[in-house]
Motif scaffolding. Structure first.
Motif, PDB file in Angstrom:
ATOM      1  N   GLN A 298      31.856 102.064  85.519  1.00 48.03           N
ATOM      2  CA  GLN A 298      31.978 103.278  84.701  1.00 48.03           C
ATOM      3  C   GLN A 298      31.601 103.038  83.236  1.00 48.03           C
ATOM      4  OE1 GLN A 298      34.397 101.261  85.306  1.00 48.03           O
ATOM      5  NE2 GLN A 298      36.277 101.760  84.255  1.00 48.03           N
TER       6      GLN A 298
ATOM      7  N   ASN B  96      37.656  89.437  75.029  1.00 46.02           N
ATOM      8  CA  ASN B  96      38.854  90.053  75.615  1.00 46.02           C
ATOM      9  C   ASN B  96      39.046  91.478  75.096  1.00 46.02           C
ATOM     10  OD1 ASN B  96      39.311  87.689  76.937  1.00 46.02           O
ATOM     11  ND2 ASN B  96      41.097  87.082  75.741  1.00 46.02           N
ATOM     12  N   HIS B  97      38.809  91.654  73.802  1.00 49.13           N
ATOM     13  CA  HIS B  97      38.942  92.995  73.226  1.00 49.13           C
ATOM     14  C   HIS B  97      37.904  93.956  73.798  1.00 49.13           C
ATOM     15  CE1 HIS B  97      41.688  91.302  70.288  1.00 49.13           C
ATOM     16  NE2 HIS B  97      41.941  92.520  69.867  1.00 49.13           N
TER      17      HIS B  97
ATOM     18  N   PRO C 299      31.613  95.267  90.459  1.00 51.39           N
ATOM     19  CA  PRO C 299      31.543  96.737  90.587  1.00 51.39           C
ATOM     20  C   PRO C 299      32.639  97.457  89.812  1.00 51.39           C
ATOM     21  CG  PRO C 299      32.339  95.700  92.616  1.00 51.39           C
ATOM     22  CD  PRO C 299      31.889  94.587  91.714  1.00 51.39           C
ATOM     23  N   TYR C 300      33.684  96.725  89.427  1.00 51.82           N
ATOM     24  CA  TYR C 300      34.769  97.417  88.727  1.00 51.82           C
ATOM     25  C   TYR C 300      34.430  97.751  87.279  1.00 51.82           C
ATOM     26  CZ  TYR C 300      36.032  92.463  87.907  1.00 51.82           C
ATOM     27  OH  TYR C 300      36.022  91.120  87.603  1.00 51.82           O
ATOM     28  N   PHE C 301      33.219  97.410  86.836  1.00 51.34           N
ATOM     29  CA  PHE C 301      32.781  97.841  85.502  1.00 51.34           C
ATOM     30  C   PHE C 301      31.734  98.954  85.588  1.00 51.34           C
ATOM     31  CE2 PHE C 301      33.994  93.417  83.819  1.00 51.34           C
ATOM     32  CZ  PHE C 301      35.218  93.871  83.361  1.00 51.34           C
TER      33      PHE C 301
ATOM     34  N   ARG D  86      35.843  84.266  72.425  1.00 51.44           N
ATOM     35  CA  ARG D  86      36.662  84.537  73.605  1.00 51.44           C
ATOM     36  C   ARG D  86      37.632  85.705  73.353  1.00 51.44           C
ATOM     37  NH1 ARG D  86      40.906  82.209  74.938  1.00 51.44           N
ATOM     38  NH2 ARG D  86      40.639  80.513  73.450  1.00 51.44           N
ATOM     39  N   VAL D  87      38.299  85.662  72.205  1.00 47.55           N
ATOM     40  CA  VAL D  87      39.247  86.734  71.868  1.00 47.55           C
ATOM     41  C   VAL D  87      38.497  88.065  71.704  1.00 47.55           C
ATOM     42  CG1 VAL D  87      40.861  87.582  70.117  1.00 47.55           C
ATOM     43  CG2 VAL D  87      40.945  85.186  70.860  1.00 47.55           C
TER      44      VAL D  87
ATOM     45  N   GLU E  56      29.118  86.187  82.587  1.00 46.73           N
ATOM     46  CA  GLU E  56      29.892  85.688  83.726  1.00 46.73           C
ATOM     47  C   GLU E  56      30.956  86.706  84.175  1.00 46.73           C
ATOM     48  OE1 GLU E  56      32.689  81.773  84.685  1.00 46.73           O
ATOM     49  OE2 GLU E  56      31.817  82.073  82.693  1.00 46.73           O
ATOM     50  N   GLU E  57      31.550  87.382  83.194  1.00 46.37           N
ATOM     51  CA  GLU E  57      32.601  88.352  83.518  1.00 46.37           C
ATOM     52  C   GLU E  57      32.035  89.612  84.167  1.00 46.37           C
ATOM     53  OE1 GLU E  57      35.944  88.116  82.903  1.00 46.37           O
ATOM     54  OE2 GLU E  57      35.706  86.080  82.114  1.00 46.37           O
TER      55      GLU E  57
ATOM     56  N   TYR F 144      38.683  98.093  80.800  1.00 42.52           N
ATOM     57  CA  TYR F 144      39.759  97.994  81.793  1.00 42.52           C
ATOM     58  C   TYR F 144      40.558  99.269  81.847  1.00 42.52           C
ATOM     59  CZ  TYR F 144      39.375  92.846  81.659  1.00 42.52           C
ATOM     60  OH  TYR F 144      38.976  91.554  81.738  1.00 42.52           O
ATOM     61  N   THR F 145      40.002 100.299  82.397  1.00 42.92           N
ATOM     62  CA  THR F 145      40.799 101.511  82.535  1.00 42.92           C
ATOM     63  C   THR F 145      41.507 101.427  83.880  1.00 42.92           C
ATOM     64  OG1 THR F 145      38.970 102.611  83.617  1.00 42.92           O
ATOM     65  CG2 THR F 145      39.121 102.855  81.242  1.00 42.92           C
ATOM     66  N   GLY F 146      42.671 101.998  83.937  1.00 37.59           N
ATOM     67  CA  GLY F 146      43.414 102.001  85.193  1.00 37.59           C
ATOM     68  C   GLY F 146      42.889 103.070  86.147  1.00 37.59           C
TER      69      GLY F 146
ATOM     70  N   GLN G   5      36.432  93.774  76.637  1.00 37.28           N
ATOM     71  CA  GLN G   5      36.810  94.071  78.013  1.00 37.28           C
ATOM     72  C   GLN G   5      38.028  94.990  78.094  1.00 37.28           C
ATOM     73  OE1 GLN G   5      35.921  90.693  81.046  1.00 37.28           O
ATOM     74  NE2 GLN G   5      36.648  89.724  79.164  1.00 37.28           N
ATOM     75  N   ALA G   6      38.913  94.876  77.102  1.00 38.10           N
ATOM     76  CA  ALA G   6      40.094  95.746  77.104  1.00 38.10           C
ATOM     77  C   ALA G   6      39.678  97.213  77.177  1.00 38.10           C
ATOM     78  CB  ALA G   6      40.938  95.499  75.856  1.00 38.10           C
TER      79      ALA G   6
END
Lengths: 234, 234, 234, 234
Positions: free
Chosen positions: D61, D18-19, D57-59, D14-15, D51-52, D25-27, D21-22
Motif C-alpha cells: 500500500q 525504523n522511522h 507484499p505487506y508494503f 538504522r534508526v 533488504e526490508e 506499518y499500518t495495522g 518503516q513506522a
C-alpha cells in the motif's frame, strides 16, 4: 488485519521490534503507553530492544504496563515482571517511574487506571498453542467482554497450575481490556503454532480460541515466521 | 467507550450530527468513508444534515456506503437505499459518484471493496430492541467474525419477513465488517430501548445481543437520550 | 488547508463550534488540550457553546488554555481571561482545574508546560485586520520561530496601547507555539476582513501578514462567512 | 520537534529506517504516500531498506514520490530518479505503479496531484550545508509559501550549476509542499553539518536557512549522529 510473514525467528524479532518502536517514535513528546509480553517468543526481540532503548533520552515519554502476573510464593515480584525485568527492564535501564506493574494487589482498579493514564496505545502479545493471549487461556473466557480479572486454579485448565507448589491464582487483562488498546501486535513463531495461527486469524471468532477476537480490531498486525504461517492460504 | 446522554431526541439528533460531521471535517482533503444508517432513529438527524451538506463543496471528499439492504420485489432500489435517498441523499443532493450502494448483487465482494477504498472511517448505527445493528438480528449471528453476508428468510427470526410479499433474503455488513471501521457511533432514543441499551453497553458480550460486541472497539461513542439511558447506573 | 465558506455570521459560528466540538468528541477518554480565542468574532459561537458544554460530563477530559493576555491595572485577571470568563468559562461552568491561564507571571515557562501537558490538540483563532493572530501583531513578528513571549508597548504598533491608562506590555503565544498545535482553526467574518483574508490565505508567507504562516500547517481549517471570502477566487 | 542523537552514521541509518518503516506499518491496508531523499546521507539507509522491502507484499500500500529532479542532457531520467533507482527502487524491486516521479514535465500540477492522491504522509530529507532541503537552496527561497516550482540557473546560487554541460534548471517541492506533509523526518550526519544543524534546529526561522521552517511543523523528527549534534546544547 495486517499480515506480515518473515523468513525466520530472527527476522520476525527484528520486524516486530521495528513495529514496537514505531509506536515510540512520535514526532512530538506525547505520552505513549505500551503493554509488552513476557514468555519465550519475544526473547530475541528484547535482546535487540535493550540496545535500542538503553541510554536513549528520546524514549522518555514511553510508559510500560505488564498485562498479566502469576504470583510466586515468598517473592515480591511475580513470574511475568520477573521475566520482563530480566529480559528488558533491568538491562535496558528503564526507570521505575515509567513501569506500571499489574499484580494481584491492584488488578481490581487496573482498567480504570489505564483509562486515567490515557489508555493503551499498543499491546504486544504472543499466541498460546491453545489460542490464548495474556492470561486468557482457552476455557477461562466466558465471553469477550471480560476486563482485567483474577483467575483461580479451579477455573484454569493449564497444567502449569497442577504442579506442586504452584500458585492457585493469577491476574490478567481481559479480552475487553486488550481490545480497547489502539493497536494490537501479535508475534508468532514455530511450526507448532501453525494450526492455532490459522484458527486464530481465519477461524470463527469464539472464546474457545481467545485470540480469534483480534480479527475484530481495526488496527491489528500479525508478525510471524514462515513456519507459523505454513497452513495459511495464498 | 464514550457515553453521551442528552436531554431528548432533538438534542440527541443534533449532537449525533455533530459527531458525524466531525469525521467529515478534515483539515486537509483526505478521502473519508462513512456508513450511515436508515430507519427511524436518524430521521431528525437527516433533516438537520441536509441543511449542513447541501451545496457545500467542502464535503467533497466524503463518500457514503449503506451497510445493509432489503430487496423490494420489482424495484431496482431496496428498502435501505430508498430510505437513505428519501431522507438524505436526494434532498442533500449527494453526487452519485460518492454513494456506494451495497446490494444483493455485490455483497460477496463488499468487504474487499471497502478495504481497497481505504476502509471505513466511521459507521453510524441504530440499536434494535433485540440488540441488533445493521442486519445482524439476534439469532442470525453465529459468531462475531462474520463478514458481509446474505441472510435468508429461514435464518431470520424477524417477523417482518413473515408478512406476505416480503423478500426472502437481505444483505448486511457482518459484525467483523463493522468492527474493522475506525470509529463506531451508536444512536439510541426512547424508553422502549432502555433495557436493551443496558445489555448492549454493560452486559456480557454475546451474539444474542449483537451490539454488545461494540464494547470491544477502541473508538466507540454512544449517543442516547435520557429515556434510553434510564436503566444505566450513575 | 481546508476552506469553508458559510452564508453568514450565524452559520459560521455554528459550523465553527461543530469543529471545536469535533476535537472534544473522542471515542475514548484521552485528554484533549484546546486553546480558544477571546474577542468579538467568537461571541455567537460561545453563546451556542455554553449550551452544549454546561453540565455535560462527557467533556470532562477537555482542558483549556488561553493564548494571550493583556494585564489590567489593579485587576487580578487580564483582558483575555476576563473575556473568556464572561463569554464561556463562567456561564458554561468550566471547572477551574481544566482552565490553564497564560499570564504575565508564567509566560516564560508556558511552551514547556504545554509540551509536558501533551501539547495542544487544537487552537481556535480569529484574524486581525492587520493579519495578526493571538498577540502576533504585524510589526511585532521578527520571524516565525518565536515562542510565547512578552511584547512591550514600544514594540507594539497597535493604537490600543497608545490610550491613556493602557498597559505597557502583554504576553502571547508565538507563531511557533501555535504552529506546533496539531490542528489550527481560523474563523473570520465581515467584509472588512476580506482583503486581509485573501492575503493571509493566498499571499506570500511573510511576518508582515502573521497569519500567512498557517498556510504551512498540515491541518489547517478556515471557516469564514461570504463577506470575508468575497475577494477569494473561484 | 523530536531530537534523536545516535552514536554514528550506521546507527543513524538504522534508526532512520525504523522511522521510515513506522509510516509503512499500518495495522490496516490504508494507502501511504512517502517522499524519500536521494543524495549521500541515505546511502546506508537504502542498503538496509532494500533488504526490508524486497519481496514483501505487506508494503503493497506504500507509494513513493521524489521531491526534486535535475534533468540530465540526453537522458530520460534525471539525477534524482537515477539515484533513487540505483539505490532503492531497482534493487528493492518497487513496482513502477507505486513510483510517482516528479520531473520537469509535470511539476506544475504536482501539488494538486499530491492532494488528490491523499497528501503526503511522510517526507524523509537530508540537510544541505547551506541549510537547504529538497531543492530549496539558500538564496532561492523568497518566502516559505512557495509550492513545487522550477528553479533556473540564474536564480540558483549552487556552484553545481556553473560547471560546463550542467542543466540550466531543476524542479523541487517548495517549503509549503513539504510543510503540508503529515510528518517530517530529517537525517543529518557528519561534523561538517554541525554548524548548520544548530542553525536549522534552534536558530531564527528564516528563508536564508530554509530548513529552519521545520521548527514550525507539529510532527517533526530529527535523527542525527553525534558529530552533527556536536554544537547543540545539553
Amino acid at each position: 488485519m495486517k499480515l506480515i510473514v518473515t523468513r525466520d525467528y530472527e527476522t520476525m524479532s527484528r520486524v516486530a521490534l521495528n513495529h514496537v518502536q514505531a509506536h515510540m517514535y512520535t514526532g512530538d513528546n506525547r505520552r505513549v503507553n505500551l503493554s509488552i509480553t513476557a514468555g519465550k517468543t519475544p526473547e530475541r526481540l528484547y535482546q535487540l530492544f535493550v540496545e535500542e532503548y538503553k541510554g536513549k533520552p528520546y524514549f522518555d515519554q514511553v510508559h510500560f504496563y505488564n498485562f498479566d502476573e502469576i504470583p510466586r510464593a515468598g517473592e515480591a515480584v511475580g513470574v511475568t515482571m520477573n521475566d520482563l525485568n530480566r529480559m528488558f527492564f533491568k538491562p535496558a535501564e528503564v526507570p521505575e517511574v515509567r513501569i506500571h506493574p499489574l499484580d494481584t494487589r491492584n488488578w481490581k482498579d487496573y482498567d480504570k487506571k489505564l483509562m486515567e493514564d490515557g489508555g493503551l496505545d499498543m499491546i504486544l502479545m504472543g499466541l498460546g498453542t491453545d489460542g490464548h493471549f495474556c492470561g486468557n487461556l482457552s476455557g477461562t473466557v466466558e465471553h469477550f467482554g471480560m476486563e482485567t480479572r483474577l483467575v483461580t486454579k479451579e477455573a484454569c485448565p493449564l497444567s502449569y497450575f497442577e504442579r506442586e507448589g504452584s500458585p492457585d491464582h493469577y491476574v490478567t487483562f481481559g479480552p475487553k481490556t486488550v481490545m480497547n488498546a489502539r493497536h494490537l501486535i501479535l508475534i508468532i513463531n514455530g511450526s507448532h503454532k501453525a494450526e492455532i495461527t490459522k484458527k486464530a486469524l481465519f477461524g470463527p471468532v469464539t472464546p474457545e480460541v481467545p485470540a480469534s477476537v483480534f480479527q475484530l480490531h481495526p488496527n491489528y498486525t500479525v508478525i510471524m515466521d514462515e513456519a507459523a504461517a505454513a497452513l495459511l492460504d495464498g
